[in-house]
Scaffold this motif. Sequence first.
Motif, PDB file in Angstrom:
ATOM      1  N   ILE A 181       7.923  21.502  54.078  1.00 32.13           N
ATOM      2  CA  ILE A 181       9.220  22.081  53.730  1.00 32.13           C
ATOM      3  C   ILE A 181      10.200  20.925  53.605  1.00 32.13           C
ATOM      4  CG2 ILE A 181      11.091  23.587  54.476  1.00 32.13           C
ATOM      5  CD1 ILE A 181       8.990  25.310  55.853  1.00 32.13           C
ATOM      6  N   ILE A 182      10.610  20.662  52.385  1.00 26.88           N
ATOM      7  CA  ILE A 182      11.460  19.516  52.074  1.00 26.88           C
ATOM      8  C   ILE A 182      12.918  19.963  52.047  1.00 26.88           C
ATOM      9  CG2 ILE A 182      11.840  17.612  50.472  1.00 26.88           C
ATOM     10  CD1 ILE A 182       9.026  18.364  49.295  1.00 26.88           C
ATOM     11  N   LYS A 183      13.715  19.427  52.958  1.00 23.25           N
ATOM     12  CA  LYS A 183      15.135  19.762  53.002  1.00 23.25           C
ATOM     13  C   LYS A 183      15.895  18.843  52.053  1.00 23.25           C
ATOM     14  CE  LYS A 183      14.851  21.398  57.779  1.00 23.25           C
ATOM     15  NZ  LYS A 183      15.365  21.251  59.162  1.00 23.25           N
ATOM     16  N   ILE A 184      16.448  19.431  50.999  1.00 22.39           N
ATOM     17  CA  ILE A 184      17.108  18.630  49.970  1.00 22.39           C
ATOM     18  C   ILE A 184      18.622  18.770  49.993  1.00 22.39           C
ATOM     19  CG2 ILE A 184      15.110  18.661  48.433  1.00 22.39           C
ATOM     20  CD1 ILE A 184      16.384  20.941  46.896  1.00 22.39           C
ATOM     21  N   GLY A 185      19.140  19.704  50.785  1.00 20.31           N
ATOM     22  CA  GLY A 185      20.577  19.952  50.802  1.00 20.31           C
ATOM     23  C   GLY A 185      21.393  18.795  51.347  1.00 20.31           C
ATOM     24  N   ASN A 186      20.780  17.983  52.216  1.00 20.49           N
ATOM     25  CA  ASN A 186      21.527  16.883  52.829  1.00 20.49           C
ATOM     26  C   ASN A 186      21.302  15.545  52.125  1.00 20.49           C
ATOM     27  OD1 ASN A 186      18.878  16.588  53.546  1.00 20.49           O
ATOM     28  ND2 ASN A 186      19.254  16.127  55.701  1.00 20.49           N
ATOM     29  N   LEU A 187      20.613  15.555  50.986  1.00 13.08           N
ATOM     30  CA  LEU A 187      20.336  14.308  50.271  1.00 13.08           C
ATOM     31  C   LEU A 187      21.483  13.914  49.340  1.00 13.08           C
ATOM     32  CD1 LEU A 187      16.551  14.772  49.362  1.00 13.08           C
ATOM     33  CD2 LEU A 187      17.560  13.555  51.305  1.00 13.08           C
TER      34      LEU A 187
END
Length: 209
Positions: free
Chosen positions: A118-124
Amino acid sequence: MARDEGTRPWVLEKFDPSWNEGGLLEASSFSTPFRKDREVLREYLQEVWPTVKRALKKFGVSCELNLEEGSMAVSTTRKTRDPCIVVKARDLTRLLARSVPAPQALKLLSDDDIGCDIIKIGNLIRNRKRFSMRRDRILGPNMSTLQAIEDFTGCYILVQGSTVSAMGSFRGLEQVRKIVEACIKNKKNPLSHIQELRTEREYALMMES
């Protein structure tokens, strides 16, 4: 593990309950939250939970769905034999919480060659407009780019909100994470990654022939 005289030096054998007839010495449990304000997700989880419960019961794992608190809990029991199954059960609930369909997510339990990420992309990236545009690059026109990534990595991929859920081989999951993070950080377009994977596949086929 068993020795494989073919292309791989070692092959992981499928777990046999007879290896651990006495069960586990201590209980292990995990709890996964989900957004209880998403009515569609709540209704879906309630609908598929009997199926999820039956599937986990086969492996000696108990589970509980709490719609009021917005959580899914899994725990080992005296009938649990595989010490790794509760981790798979935890990952199963993490996928369900991110809207991965139950039939797809349940494949984790029975196939040792399938993992999840599960790749969290919102904080990138902080700029919401740029985030939305770059996330759309992963999808492509009519989901064409996403389909190509799935084809060349052999992974199931679901882009949902600020996360990307993926299921597949560990090699494939590594490729998916690399593509997704590079796209969101604006380091490399997914189409360039796809072309590289296409070239690798063609080279591998050429070497086999």
